[in-house]
Write an enzyme that holds these catalytic residues in place. Structure first.
Site, PDB file in Angstrom:
ATOM      1  N   HIS A 168       0.815  -1.224   0.000  1.00 30.40           N
ATOM      2  CA  HIS A 168       0.000   0.000   0.000  1.00 30.40           C
ATOM      3  C   HIS A 168       0.841   1.263   0.000  1.00 30.40           C
ATOM      4  CE1 HIS A 168      -4.072  -1.757   0.740  1.00 30.40           C
ATOM      5  NE2 HIS A 168      -3.315  -2.795   1.031  1.00 30.40           N
ATOM      6  N   ASP A 380       3.543   9.474  -0.701  1.00 28.34           N
ATOM      7  CA  ASP A 380       2.359   8.729  -0.269  1.00 28.34           C
ATOM      8  C   ASP A 380       2.104   7.623  -1.279  1.00 28.34           C
ATOM      9  OD1 ASP A 380       0.114   8.235   1.317  1.00 28.34           O
ATOM     10  OD2 ASP A 380      -0.451  10.345   1.382  1.00 28.34           O
TER      11      ASP A 380
HETATM   12  C1  GDG Z   1      -2.055   3.749   3.415  1.00 26.10           C
HETATM   13  C2  GDG Z   1      -1.076   4.479   2.502  1.00 26.10           C
HETATM   14  C3  GDG Z   1      -2.819   4.523   0.713  1.00 26.10           C
HETATM   15  C4  GDG Z   1      -8.556  10.499   7.955  1.00 26.10           C
HETATM   16  N1  GDG Z   1      -8.944  11.377   8.884  1.00 26.10           N
HETATM   17  C5  GDG Z   1     -10.135  10.977   9.358  1.00 26.10           C
HETATM   18  C6  GDG Z   1     -10.488   9.810   8.681  1.00 26.10           C
HETATM   19  N2  GDG Z   1      -9.493   9.541   7.825  1.00 26.10           N
HETATM   20  C7  GDG Z   1      -9.477   8.405   6.896  1.00 26.10           C
HETATM   21  C8  GDG Z   1      -9.659   8.924   5.488  1.00 26.10           C
HETATM   22  C9  GDG Z   1      -8.966   7.867   4.646  1.00 26.10           C
HETATM   23  C10 GDG Z   1      -7.929   7.274   5.595  1.00 26.10           C
HETATM   24  O1  GDG Z   1      -8.232   7.752   6.908  1.00 26.10           O
HETATM   25  C11 GDG Z   1      -6.512   7.751   5.270  1.00 26.10           C
HETATM   26  O2  GDG Z   1      -6.105   7.119   4.094  1.00 26.10           O
HETATM   27  P1  GDG Z   1      -4.798   7.527   3.284  1.00 26.10           P
HETATM   28  O3  GDG Z   1      -4.823   6.846   1.967  1.00 26.10           O
HETATM   29  O4  GDG Z   1      -4.747   9.015   3.148  1.00 26.10           O
HETATM   30  O5  GDG Z   1      -3.529   7.159   4.163  1.00 26.10           O
HETATM   31  P2  GDG Z   1      -2.924   5.931   5.070  1.00 26.10           P
HETATM   32  O6  GDG Z   1      -3.745   5.712   6.266  1.00 26.10           O
HETATM   33  O7  GDG Z   1      -1.518   6.334   5.327  1.00 26.10           O
HETATM   34  O8  GDG Z   1      -2.968   4.594   4.162  1.00 26.10           O
HETATM   35  C12 GDG Z   1      -1.825   5.367   1.516  1.00 26.10           C
HETATM   36  C13 GDG Z   1      -3.687   3.684   1.632  1.00 26.10           C
HETATM   37  O9  GDG Z   1      -2.891   2.902   2.539  1.00 26.10           O
HETATM   38  C14 GDG Z   1      -4.581   2.717   0.838  1.00 26.10           C
HETATM   39  O10 GDG Z   1      -3.847   1.875   0.020  1.00 26.10           O
HETATM   40  O11 GDG Z   1      -3.647   5.392  -0.028  1.00 26.10           O
HETATM   41  O12 GDG Z   1      -0.928   5.997   0.642  1.00 26.10           O
HETATM   42  O13 GDG Z   1      -0.172   5.266   3.284  1.00 26.10           O
HETATM   43  O14 GDG Z   1      -9.854   6.865   4.259  1.00 26.10           O
HETATM   44  O15 GDG Z   1     -11.031   9.054   5.248  1.00 26.10           O
HETATM   45  N3  GDG Z   1     -11.640   9.148   8.898  1.00 26.10           N
HETATM   46  C15 GDG Z   1     -12.484   9.677   9.836  1.00 26.10           C
HETATM   47  N4  GDG Z   1     -12.189  10.804  10.549  1.00 26.10           N
HETATM   48  C16 GDG Z   1     -11.037  11.488  10.339  1.00 26.10           C
HETATM   49  O16 GDG Z   1     -10.790  12.499  11.018  1.00 26.10           O
HETATM   50  N5  GDG Z   1     -13.676   9.057  10.066  1.00 26.10           N
END
Ligand code: GDG
Length: 473
Positions: A168, A380
């Site tokens: 990921h 990312d």
């Molecule tokens: C890894 C990789 C890749 C965030 N703030 C709140 C909240 N979130 C949720 C978002 C989103 C998730 O968290 C964050 O997803 P990301 O993709 O930005 O980042 P990582 O957690 O680092 O994930 C990344 C991912 O895996 C998938 O393959 O995209 O690059 O690092 O879904 O919505 N959710 C809530 N409140 C918040 O304040 N409910």
């Protein structure tokens, strides 16, 4: 799909919730794109999900898992890790070595032999649970950087099943990967999977370069959609599969009345001001200090923004045991205080900063209410916030400013304003450009972004990955 799907990830996809009865607790599927995408398939083919529950083994927690399994058509199977395993494997090697290295941040890396040993041991532990659970025709899909060695342990246990792996986070260049003292072990172990998937073509190329550089005897065959690595009797298929979100679900939920009310309430607090949104886990890869400095530069360079624009930054607590993350929190708080002290005037504050997790309604409310999103990680794998923001911008009145170093930039470059997060001037100019962009252009760009995200949603991603195991060409 006829074969049973066995998904393996560091954490099981569940959270504990109250049943409403006194002191009663039960498990519910955790929220997140991966669970939403996989749950229907797991239900349909009575799949098995193996992972660490995230809490200690005690009779009551085992009972919670059994109850969950009774209520669902797929099964959860725990890998119980003790506190030394969690320290060395998860907090140590995964979070303090692989995470920074794979995000090109060598300066944050710790290289500790005990952490590496704990990592290898925990991967072995996962493999034991998997091996004991497998049926003849299962398809095994292992997720992410915590579990790179699992296939090798399974092969040593004489498991002959098809094994696949998806990363990921980004995969680094050979030049960076070479710094890892255990590089050879990790590359060799990844060769034991049959299918290895990455988020972007760049990650896939980096991986192929590392394989070529570290295992000279391989032969690489590059096809359009995959690369094939021939290594003795083994053939490993390598592809890139950019992950998506559940477009329909976000698009529908963003229209719900609770979200609309929340967005209106939120908007009213800021009057006619333009709102810029940042939502990130507390993580040095997300480029939050760089973003604050760029916003400050924009206020300086374009004084007409003062009093008219506010940055609303949500930082979700994460990895609070790692010292770098504690330092980052202090740095952010100091910057917010300094920038607000410098520019605030009666009735206007430049940066609104929240250190907490929002519930889903509030998160979608923010997505809807903010006219600009600043998604500017230093690196990312993909970044789902960028995709969720566009999907929730149902009126089309939004601008996405996106880092060129997020995996999402490969797909979203056409509609977003692409920036280098290290380039403060360029970011400041992009903020001003977004602020002054005509509604017609915003709508057109958002239309392009939403169409792309809808086409490549998470369901397509799962289907594509699973079919790739057999496809040729
Ligand atoms: C890894 C990789 C890749 C965030 N703030 C709140 C909240 N979130 C949720 C978002 C989103 C998730 O968290 C964050 O997803 P990301 O993709 O930005 O980042 P990582 O957690 O680092 O994930 C990344 C991912 O895996 C998938 O393959 O995209 O690059 O690092 O879904 O919505 N959710 C809530 N409140 C918040 O304040 N409910």
């Amino acid at each position: 799909m006829l074969r049973r799907l066995v998904v393996v990830s560091n954490r099981l996809p569940v959270a504990i919730e109250s049943t409403g009865k006194r002191g009663g607790r039960q498990l519910r599927p955790s929220v997140g794109g991966l669970v939403t995408a996989l749950a229907p398939i797991m239900e349909e083919n009575h799949g098995l999900w193996i992972g660490w529950p995230g809490w200690d083994q005690e009779p009551h927690s085992a009972r919670l898992l059994q109850e969950f399994n009774r209520r669902h058509a797929y099964e959860l199977r725990p890998v119980w890790l003790n506190s030394e395993e969690v320290d060395g494997y998860y907090r140590g090697f995964s979070n303090e070595t692989l995470w920074p290295l794979f995000h090109d941040l060598l300066g944050y890396c710790k290289f500790e032999t005990e952490h590496w040993q704990a990592y290898a041991q925990a991967n072995h532990h996962f493999a034991q649970v998997i091996a004991a659970s497998l049926r003849a025709d299962d398809f095994v899909w292992v997720h992410d950087y915590q579990l790179t060695l699992v296939a090798q342990h399974l092969r040593a246990m004489k498991v002959r099943h098809r094994l696949s792996f998806f990363l990921h986070i980004p995969f680094p260049s050979l030049d960076l990967f070479r710094r890892l003292p255990w590089k050879q072990s990790i590359i060799q172990a990844l060769m034991e999977y049959d299918l290895v998937g990455f988020q972007t073509l760049r990650d896939r190329r980096n991986f192929i370069q590392c394989v070529k550089g570290l295992i000279p005897q391989v032969a690489i065959e590059v096809r359009r959609r995959y690369s094939l690595i021939h290594y003795g009797p083994r053939m490993v298929k390598v592809g890139h599969f950019p992950i998506g979100i559940d477009f329909e679900e976000f698009n529908r939920d963003a229209q719900a009345s609770a979200v609309a009310e929340n967005a209106q309430y939120f908007r009213r607090q800021f009057g006619s001001r333009t709102l810029i949104l940042g939502v990130d886990r507390l993580d040095y890869t997300k480029g939050i200090p760089e973003r604050f400095l760029a916003f400050e530069r924009a206020l300086e360079k374009y004084p007409d923004l003062q009093g008219k624009v506010s940055l609303f930054q949500v930082v979700v607590p994460s990895r609070t045991h790692v010292p770098y993350y504690q330092d980052l929190k202090e740095i952010l708080e100091g910057m917010v205080g300094r920038i607000n002290g410098r520019f605030s005037r009666l009735g206007w504050i430049p940066i609104h900063y929240m250190y907490r997790m929002l519930d889903r309604v509030k998160l979608l409310g923010c997505y809807r209410a903010c006219e600009i999103a600043l998604v500017t990680p230093l690196r990312d794998g993909m970044n789902l916030v960028a995709k969720e923001y566009c999907t929730s911008t149902i009126d089309g009145n939004g601008v996405l400013i996106l880092s060129e170093f997020a995996g999402a930039a490969d797909q979203l470059a056409k509609g977003a304003l692409i920036v280098n997060p290290y380039d403060r001037e360029e970011m400041a100019d992009a903020i001003y450009r977004a602020f002054t962009m005509e509604l017609g252009e915003r709508r057109e760009r958002m239309r392009v972004l939403r169409a792309q995200i809808r086409r490549n949603d998470v369901h397509r991603w799962v289907q594509w990955f699973l079919e790739s195991d057999r496809a040729v060409g």
